[in-house]
Scaffold this motif. Structure first.
Motif, PDB file in Angstrom:
ATOM      1  N   SER A 113       1.048  -1.031  -0.156  1.00 16.45           N
ATOM      2  CA  SER A 113       0.100   0.146   0.010  1.00 16.45           C
ATOM      3  C   SER A 113       0.906   1.501  -0.290  1.00 16.45           C
ATOM      4  N   GLU A 114       0.505   2.172  -0.598  1.00 15.59           N
ATOM      5  CA  GLU A 114       1.080   3.868  -0.061  1.00 15.59           C
ATOM      6  C   GLU A 114       0.741   4.434   1.228  1.00 15.59           C
ATOM      7  N   ASN A 115      -0.035   3.731   1.478  1.00 17.03           N
ATOM      8  CA  ASN A 115      -0.438   4.420   3.267  1.00 17.03           C
ATOM      9  C   ASN A 115      -1.651   3.109   3.857  1.00 17.03           C
ATOM     10  N   PHE A 149      -0.737  -5.898   5.455  1.00 19.00           N
ATOM     11  CA  PHE A 149      -0.499  -4.877   4.595  1.00 19.00           C
ATOM     12  C   PHE A 149       0.949  -4.240   4.567  1.00 19.00           C
ATOM     13  N   SER A 150       1.441  -3.649   4.230  1.00 21.40           N
ATOM     14  CA  SER A 150       2.801  -3.192   3.903  1.00 21.40           C
ATOM     15  C   SER A 150       2.978  -1.772   3.483  1.00 21.40           C
ATOM     16  N   ASP A 151       3.400  -1.177   3.579  1.00 25.81           N
ATOM     17  CA  ASP A 151       3.689   0.206   2.526  1.00 25.81           C
ATOM     18  C   ASP A 151       4.201   0.057   1.997  1.00 25.81           C
ATOM     19  N   GLY A 154       9.477   0.889  -4.940  1.00 31.75           N
ATOM     20  CA  GLY A 154       8.014   0.755  -5.392  1.00 31.75           C
ATOM     21  C   GLY A 154       7.518  -0.832  -5.960  1.00 31.75           C
ATOM     22  N   TYR A 155       6.198  -0.723  -6.025  1.00 32.80           N
ATOM     23  CA  TYR A 155       5.802  -2.006  -6.238  1.00 32.80           C
ATOM     24  C   TYR A 155       4.649  -2.061  -7.233  1.00 32.80           C
ATOM     25  N   VAL A 163       5.055   1.075   7.774  1.00 39.12           N
ATOM     26  CA  VAL A 163       4.535  -0.196   7.699  1.00 39.12           C
ATOM     27  C   VAL A 163       4.981  -1.327   7.345  1.00 39.12           C
ATOM     28  N   MET A 164       6.323  -2.228   8.140  1.00 40.10           N
ATOM     29  CA  MET A 164       6.256  -3.123   7.645  1.00 40.10           C
ATOM     30  C   MET A 164       5.159  -4.012   7.840  1.00 40.10           C
ATOM     31  N   HIS A 165       4.793  -4.931   8.529  1.00 37.88           N
ATOM     32  CA  HIS A 165       3.610  -5.470   8.329  1.00 37.88           C
ATOM     33  C   HIS A 165       2.926  -5.080   9.642  1.00 37.88           C
ATOM     34  N   LEU A 166       0.975  -4.897   9.177  1.00 35.66           N
ATOM     35  CA  LEU A 166       0.320  -4.677   9.857  1.00 35.66           C
ATOM     36  C   LEU A 166      -0.813  -6.186   9.400  1.00 35.66           C
TER      37      LEU A 166
END
Length: 135
Positions: free
Chosen positions: A11-13, A64-66, A71-72, A49-52
């Motif tokens: 994610s971007e955020n 999730f991860s930023d 980027g990706y 965020v590395m891992h949510l």
């Protein structure tokens, strides 16, 4: 042999996107780890965020991860199948907020309710509610 599939969204955020899904789909954020918790992380990535980990829509897991530096690219479609038409409609409406309806949620010729929406984060969601005749 069985396996469980869990979507991992880059994610971007991540915090904002997970919060949106928690509200839209009745979920809960279980844990969040930042890049700053890892030694040697560049300062500009510290609060990212590395891992949510979270649950949505009755206990389904999402991670999730930023985006890391560099980027990706993203192309994903997630499907939620509901037993209750009202819940399906609520999820469709909530995910549509700020997004774009690609295909309205409606009864289809094959006997299921189906709709597709791209949420405000660019993720495509397919919402399905099977009818008694096609379960």
């Amino acid at each position: 042999m069985g396996a469980q599939l869990t979507a991992y969204v880059m994610s971007e955020n991540a915090r904002e996107q997970a919060g949106f899904y928690a509200q839209a789909l009745g979920g809960e954020i279980l844990s969040t780890m930042t890049f700053g918790q890892m030694p040697g992380t560049p300062e500009e990535m510290g609060d990212k965020v590395m891992h949510l980990a979270m649950t949505v829509a009755g206990g389904n897991m999402l991670f999730f991860s930023d985006f890391p530096p560099g980027g990706y690219t993203r192309s994903i479609s997630l499907t939620l199948t509901y037993d209750d038409e009202s819940e399906a409609r609520d999820a469709f409406a909530a995910l549509s907020d700020g997004g774009e309806v690609k295909y309205p949620l409606a009864l289809q010729p094959w006997g299921a309710y189906y709709g597709e929406v791209q949420d405000k984060f660019g993720v495509s969601w397919q919402i399905v509610k099977h009818t008694a005749s096609n379960e």
